[in-house]
Design a protein around this motif. Structure first.
Motif, PDB file in Angstrom:
ATOM      1  N   GLN A 231    -108.470 -10.390  47.045  1.00  0.00           N
ATOM      2  CA  GLN A 231    -108.118  -9.786  45.578  1.00  0.00           C
ATOM      3  C   GLN A 231    -107.150  -8.995  46.143  1.00  0.00           C
ATOM      4  N   THR A 232    -106.862  -8.190  44.963  1.00  0.00           N
ATOM      5  CA  THR A 232    -106.275  -6.526  45.569  1.00  0.00           C
ATOM      6  C   THR A 232    -107.208  -5.940  45.154  1.00  0.00           C
ATOM      7  N   VAL A 278    -102.106  -2.936  43.904  1.00  0.00           N
ATOM      8  CA  VAL A 278    -101.572  -4.313  42.759  1.00  0.00           C
ATOM      9  C   VAL A 278    -100.972  -5.243  43.459  1.00  0.00           C
ATOM     10  N   GLY A 279    -101.265  -5.149  44.748  1.00  0.00           N
ATOM     11  CA  GLY A 279    -100.903  -5.913  45.622  1.00  0.00           C
ATOM     12  C   GLY A 279     -98.880  -6.309  45.324  1.00  0.00           C
ATOM     13  N   TRP A 281     -98.119  -7.565  42.421  1.00  0.00           N
ATOM     14  CA  TRP A 281     -97.582  -7.776  41.243  1.00  0.00           C
ATOM     15  C   TRP A 281     -96.336  -7.108  40.883  1.00  0.00           C
TER      16      TRP A 281
END
Length: 372
Positions: A231-232, A278-279, A281
């Motif tokens: 997950q982020t 948010v990685g 994104w």
């Protein structure tokens, strides 16, 4: 079916709860360096706009419970009652609660927020899963001051449990709206399921220990822990919050690992930037994400850390709260945050969606802050 009128919370219950309930933080210095009055005015104006916006209208005279404006409003606006000296829910809170209660009671009759027939498959199941979680969270949150679970909140939780996925890789989770819009409707099933854990763990009367919840909680815990590492960081912050409410959701080493990962991203000014959490994104228009500290990331991280209350995190929490205290927009009372999905005019209605959530979480963090 009877009346759907929300009768409100008694002043005695609110004031009693304000002295003890962590979810409704009330320890507020006599002289504040941020304005609860302006924060309330901003949240009231934005929630009032959403409730009457034609695009938010749904069947049976109801409106959509948005992840960005309405759901955060339900959490954050109630936290301002103590600083404002309010003895009961505000007018817009009552409207929201009436709306949620009506849809919960008419669950089998109301249409999903986005039906398959008009929005395509599988929007009906995604809508139902999303709404069931938000309904539960909002009504549970409203019950915290009274210290017991209302029949409407219990019905909302029953609706939610009935939609928990029971087989396959998604077993233990819920369907969640996917519109490819971060951070709430873009690959956000983990986020939504973590909110379900917050609702279950926050329900008063030790709801989470009831025999009828144990099988579902076991499945929920298993799915969240299995998916944790993929997950982020932003979604792991919500899981951290949930772990402070739902017993045994994470081990202490898991909580520490998430906290350390997040705190390593704290900016020099004490705040956090959503873009750093948010990685990979990217915006749809290929414009760069805003890199500066913002109210959503900082408010959410600070609030989650407060719920965890780990002594080793207090210096960084103090810095984050310092950023929040000095970053409220003095003109309209909001805390700023910008879209992750495309470059928007920040003062437009859609451009303010992130600030709506940011303001609610900033308020939650500041009203739950330990005394200075």
């Amino acid at each position: 079916m009877g009346s759907f009128t929300y009768t409100g919370i008694t002043a005695a219950a609110v004031l009693a709860a304000f002295s003890s309930a962590a979810a409704f933080g009330q320890t507020t210095p006599a002289a504040l360096d941020w304005s609860p009055v302006k924060a309330a005015a901003y949240l009231d104006q934005r929630s009032g706009w959403w409730m009457t916006w034609p695009k938010s209208a749904r069947d049976h005279g109801t409106f959509c419970i948005s992840c960005h404006t309405v759901a955060p409003f339900a959490l954050g606006r109630s936290a301002l009652r103590g600083p404002l000296g309010e003895s009961s829910a505000s007018a817009n809170e009552r409207k929201l609660l009436e709306n949620v209660v009506k849809r919960v009671r008419l669950w089998r009759e109301v249409e999903p927020f986005y039906p398959d027939q008009t929005s395509g498959l599988p929007k009906t199941s995604e809508s139902r899963g999303t709404e069931s979680i938000l309904d539960s969270l909002i009504l549970v949150w409203n019950d915290i001051p009274a210290g017991h679970l209302s029949s409407d909140a219990r019905l909302a939780l029953d609706n939610m449990w009935a939609l928990q996925l029971k087989s396959g890789d998604m077993s233990g989770s819920w369907a969640w709206l996917q519109f490819h819009n971060a951070p709430w409707e873009g690959d956000s099933q983990f986020y939504g399921t973590a909110l379900a854990a917050v609702a279950i763990g926050s329900a008063p009367g030790d709801y989470q220990s009831e025999p009828g919840t144990q099988a579902g909680i076991k499945m929920l815990r298993g799915w969240l822990v299995r998916g944790l590492d993929s997950q982020t960081p932003l979604d792991r912050v919500v899981l951290l919050w949930a772990s402070a409410k739902l017993k045994g959701l994470l081990t202490q080493p898991q909580q520490t690992a998430i906290s350390d990962e997040i705190l390593a991203r704290q900016r020099q000014d004490g705040g956090f930037s959503t873009s750093s959490l948010v990685g990979s994104w990217k915006r749809k228009d290929n414009t760069p994400l805003d890199a500066e500290s913002d109210g959503y990331a900082t408010g959410l991280v600070a609030f989650a850390l407060e719920q965890l209350d780990a002594p080793q995190n207090r210096p960084q929490l103090k810095r984050a709260l310092g950023w929040l205290r000095t970053s409220q927009d003095k003109s309209d009372g909001r805390w700023p945050a910008s879209s992750l999905n495309k470059q928007r005019e920040l003062s437009s209605d859609a451009g303010l969606f992130m600030s709506d959530a940011a303001t609610s979480y900033a308020v939650l963090a500041l009203t739950n802050a330990p005394p200075r």
